[in-house]
Design a protein around this motif. Structure first.
Motif, mmCIF file in Angstrom:
data_model
loop_
_atom_site.group_PDB
_atom_site.id
_atom_site.type_symbol
_atom_site.label_atom_id
_atom_site.label_comp_id
_atom_site.label_asym_id
_atom_site.label_seq_id
_atom_site.Cartn_x
_atom_site.Cartn_y
_atom_site.Cartn_z
ATOM 1 N N ASP A 144 -10.490 13.369 -2.792
ATOM 2 C CA ASP A 144 -10.550 14.275 -3.946
ATOM 3 C C ASP A 144 -9.223 14.292 -4.689
ATOM 4 N N ALA A 145 -8.138 14.367 -3.921
ATOM 5 C CA ALA A 145 -6.816 14.397 -4.560
ATOM 6 C C ALA A 145 -6.568 13.121 -5.350
ATOM 7 N N MET A 146 -6.993 11.984 -4.796
ATOM 8 C CA MET A 146 -6.791 10.708 -5.499
ATOM 9 C C MET A 146 -7.669 10.621 -6.740
ATOM 10 N N ASP A 147 -8.920 11.086 -6.606
ATOM 11 C CA ASP A 147 -9.831 11.076 -7.763
ATOM 12 C C ASP A 147 -9.281 11.926 -8.896
ATOM 13 N N LEU A 148 -8.743 13.090 -8.520
ATOM 14 C CA LEU A 148 -8.194 13.992 -9.533
ATOM 15 C C LEU A 148 -7.045 13.350 -10.293
ATOM 16 N N ARG A 149 -6.349 12.438 -9.629
ATOM 17 C CA ARG A 149 -5.224 11.768 -10.279
ATOM 18 C C ARG A 149 -5.652 10.451 -10.910
ATOM 19 N N GLY A 150 -6.958 10.223 -10.935
ATOM 20 C CA GLY A 150 -7.471 9.064 -11.660
ATOM 21 C C GLY A 150 -7.373 7.744 -10.922
ATOM 22 N N PHE A 151 -7.379 7.771 -9.583
ATOM 23 C CA PHE A 151 -7.294 6.521 -8.816
ATOM 24 C C PHE A 151 -8.513 5.642 -9.110
ATOM 25 N N GLY A 152 -8.266 4.357 -9.342
ATOM 26 C CA GLY A 152 -9.363 3.416 -9.537
ATOM 27 C C GLY A 152 -9.909 3.382 -10.943
ATOM 28 N N LYS A 153 -9.276 4.106 -11.839
ATOM 29 C CA LYS A 153 -9.776 4.164 -13.205
ATOM 30 C C LYS A 153 -9.490 2.854 -13.948
ATOM 31 N N LEU A 154 -8.300 2.305 -13.716
ATOM 32 C CA LEU A 154 -7.901 1.105 -14.443
ATOM 33 C C LEU A 154 -7.917 -0.131 -13.531
ATOM 34 N N LYS A 155 -7.819 -1.292 -14.160
ATOM 35 C CA LYS A 155 -7.909 -2.540 -13.400
ATOM 36 C C LYS A 155 -6.640 -2.819 -12.605
ATOM 37 N N ARG A 156 -5.511 -2.394 -13.137
ATOM 38 C CA ARG A 156 -4.257 -2.639 -12.451
ATOM 39 C C ARG A 156 -3.519 -1.324 -12.305
ATOM 40 N N ARG A 157 -2.473 -1.361 -11.461
ATOM 41 C CA ARG A 157 -1.658 -0.167 -11.364
ATOM 42 C C ARG A 157 -0.215 -0.564 -11.089
ATOM 43 N N THR A 158 0.685 0.364 -11.287
ATOM 44 C CA THR A 158 2.084 0.104 -10.975
ATOM 45 C C THR A 158 2.437 0.875 -9.713
ATOM 46 N N TRP A 159 3.570 0.540 -9.120
ATOM 47 C CA TRP A 159 3.970 1.170 -7.862
ATOM 48 C C TRP A 159 5.328 1.825 -8.019
ATOM 49 N N TYR A 160 5.452 2.968 -7.384
ATOM 50 C CA TYR A 160 6.711 3.704 -7.457
ATOM 51 C C TYR A 160 7.817 2.938 -6.745
ATOM 52 N N ARG A 161 7.498 2.449 -5.534
ATOM 53 C CA ARG A 161 8.483 1.707 -4.763
ATOM 54 C C ARG A 161 8.181 0.229 -4.866
ATOM 55 N N GLN A 162 8.743 -0.421 -5.817
ATOM 56 C CA GLN A 162 8.539 -1.860 -5.902
ATOM 57 C C GLN A 162 9.869 -2.518 -6.196
ATOM 58 N N LYS A 163 10.271 -3.426 -5.289
ATOM 59 C CA LYS A 163 11.518 -4.133 -5.525
ATOM 60 C C LYS A 163 11.219 -5.351 -6.378
ATOM 61 N N PRO A 164 12.084 -5.673 -7.291
ATOM 62 C CA PRO A 164 11.866 -6.898 -8.064
ATOM 63 C C PRO A 164 12.133 -8.112 -7.177
ATOM 64 N N MET A 165 11.415 -9.211 -7.455
ATOM 65 C CA MET A 165 11.632 -10.448 -6.700
ATOM 66 C C MET A 165 12.913 -11.119 -7.190
ATOM 67 N N ARG A 166 13.733 -11.523 -6.239
ATOM 68 C CA ARG A 166 14.962 -12.222 -6.605
ATOM 69 C C ARG A 166 14.887 -13.667 -6.150
ATOM 70 N N LEU A 167 15.948 -14.416 -6.391
ATOM 71 C CA LEU A 167 15.944 -15.844 -6.046
ATOM 72 C C LEU A 167 15.689 -16.029 -4.545
ATOM 73 N N ALA A 168 16.354 -15.199 -3.710
ATOM 74 C CA ALA A 168 16.192 -15.319 -2.264
ATOM 75 C C ALA A 168 14.730 -15.124 -1.875
ATOM 76 N N ASP A 169 14.039 -14.187 -2.573
ATOM 77 C CA ASP A 169 12.634 -13.933 -2.269
ATOM 78 C C ASP A 169 11.784 -15.150 -2.578
ATOM 79 N N TYR A 170 11.983 -15.685 -3.804
ATOM 80 C CA TYR A 170 11.179 -16.846 -4.198
ATOM 81 C C TYR A 170 11.407 -18.012 -3.253
ATOM 82 N N SER A 171 12.685 -18.249 -2.897
ATOM 83 C CA SER A 171 12.937 -19.429 -2.070
ATOM 84 C C SER A 171 12.392 -19.228 -0.657
ATOM 85 N N LEU A 172 12.459 -17.999 -0.118
ATOM 86 C CA LEU A 172 11.937 -17.787 1.233
ATOM 87 C C LEU A 172 10.413 -17.882 1.261
ATOM 88 N N ILE A 173 9.758 -17.387 0.193
ATOM 89 C CA ILE A 173 8.298 -17.512 0.143
ATOM 90 C C ILE A 173 7.920 -18.990 0.069
#
Lengths: 177, 281
Positions: free
Chosen positions: B226-255
């Motif tokens: 209910d709490a998630m519905d009230l905040r509109g969860f699932g309404k849109l196709k994509r979403r953003t995240w509060y805690r998201q680190k940007p990918m850096r060179l080290a990330d790309y090379s390790l992946i």
């Protein structure tokens, strides 16, 4: 995936958490060094209530988390757990527990569905993939699989049915005033 | 009493200032998954040793201490020992068949001989496990659960599934606390899960703990949904995240390196015509 309702998404999360905790921390000693665990009873319960996709994801997430906490993912058994969730959810689509009707007919289809799901998972998928992927000796993997089938199916049939019946009795029947 | 009382020290995130901690969550997840798949495919001994080394490096770079994993370490060693004994008891000549050679070292009794091939096969099985072990332990140790969903999503998982994983991690401690409360309450009422009770009453006891847990979890599901519905969860196709680190060179090379490790696994198996490295041929 896109059409999952919010309730199902939450049920997947909470179901996986319970699956993990039961696999990790509630075991019933049977005899020396052998324990029964109840996570598959809960997997069957959630699959019956929320359908095959929820069952699939709870099996997958719950098992991967459990394996990671032991230090390594054993993919063949993870896939088997995933299959248990999906197959039992698929076969139990017709059982309407939310409306409070879970009689002997519901119990019979739950046990039948679990038998099919666990049979496929532990007697075919898990040992088959163990041989295919990990090249383990076939005598070993089939004995392991048979043991897992026996333990997991029996706990699911007994405990899962008890859980569903008890839960159904807490729901309001759809056709009663 | 069941082993419920043991503290779950293994799944806990420890905030530290290390190279591995600074990596994006998606990177750590990709490394763990790719390593486990690469080690699953190959039986090439040298490559397994290399994967073990890489995995161990991660452990060191995360500034993890062995003492942090004492409890789980004993469990894992016991499981590995049991697995090895089971393989030997049930298929003592399996390695001989695989490597198509037989070098007898000693005779134990009956059909149980110790052969160099069997020892080598079981060494490889153990190496497979040890290659994944440090990376898996470090993954939980160095990944902030709050960043988890964001990292799964970055790897291409649909955000609803990613959110379910993050909900699971978020609610494990809560449900565990509730679980232990219910368990203690039921034990105070005489429920006994130990070997002192009959098997049937143990199972009944387990159900009497599970049922309240399930019923309250269903209520919990309703409240969260209910709490998630009230905040509109699932309404849109994509979403953003509060805690998201940007990918850096080290990330790309390790992946890239992680994906490459699977490719090498596959390549070695195809090039050698077999997944096994055979020193006996």
């Amino acid at each position: 995936m896109k059409n999952l309702s919010t309730r199902t998404v939450v049920a997947i999360g909470v179901g996986s958490a319970i699956f993990f905790l039961l696999a990790r921390f509630l075991s019933i000693p049977v005899f020396a060094n052998t324990y029964l665990t109840l996570q598959y009873a809960v997997l069957g319960f959630f699959a019956a209530l929320y359908g095959p996709i929820a069952g699939l994801l709870i099996g997958l997430i719950g098992h991967v988390l459990t394996d990671l906490s032991y230090g390594g993912i054993w993919w063949s058994w993870v896939i088997a757990s995933t299959a248990v969730g999906f197959i039992s959810g698929y076969l139990l689509k017709g059982v309407r527990i939310d409306e409070g009707s879970f009689g002997s007919k519901g119990a019979a289809s739950f046990i039948g569905g679990s038998l099919a799901a666990h049979g496929a998972a532990w007697l075919l998928i898990a040992p088959g993939l163990d041989i295919l992927i990990y090249k383990e000796p076939s005598s070993k993997v089939f004995i392991q699989g048979a043991w897992a089938f026996f333990g997991d199916f029996v706990t699911t049939a007994v405990v899962g049915t008890l859980l569903l019946a008890a839960y159904a009795s807490t729901r309001t029947r759809s056709k009663s005033l | 009493m069941s082993n419920l009382a043991k503290a779950p020290g293994q799944l806990s995130y420890v905030a530290k200032d290390s190279f591995v901690h600074s990596l994006c969550g998606a990177t750590k997840m990709a490394i763990t998954l790719c390593l486990s798949i690469a080690a699953m495919i190959t039986y090439h001994t040298f490559y397994l040793l290399f994967l073990m080394l890489a995995s161990g490096m991660l452990f060191v770079l995360a500034k993890a201490k062995l003492s942090d994993f004492a409890t789980v370490g004993i469990w894992i060693l016991a499981l590995m020992a049991i697995n090895n004994i089971a393989i030997y008891m049930l298929a003592p000549e399996y390695g001989v068949g695989l490597y198509e050679s037989r070098t007898e070292l000693a005779h134990l009794f009956g059909k149980y001989y110790i052969t160099a091939e069997q020892l080598f096969y079981q060494f490889n099985v153990t190496a497979k496990y040890l290659a994944i072990l440090p990376a898996s332990l470090v993954f939980f140790y160095a990944t902030d659960p709050a960043e988890f969903a964001a990292s799964l999503c970055q790897l291409g998982v649909h955000y609803k599934a990613a959110y379910a994983v993050s909900l699971a991690l978020r609610y494990i401690p809560d449900i565990q606390r509730q679980f232990s409360e219910i368990s203690k309450a039921q034990q105070a009422r005489g429920v006994d899960l130990s070997k002192n009770a009959k098997l049937a009453s143990r199972i009944k006891g387990a159900v009497s703990i599970l049922l309240p847990l399930i019923v309250s979890s269903m209520d919990r599901i309703d409240a969260i949904a209910d709490a998630m519905d009230l905040r509109g969860f699932g309404k849109l196709k994509r979403r953003t995240w509060y805690r998201q680190k940007p990918m850096r060179l080290a990330d790309y090379s390790l992946i890239a390196a992680s994906v490459l490790s699977i490719a090498v696994s596959v390549f070695l198996s195809i090039a050698a015509g077999s997944r096994f490295y055979n020193p006996f041929a």
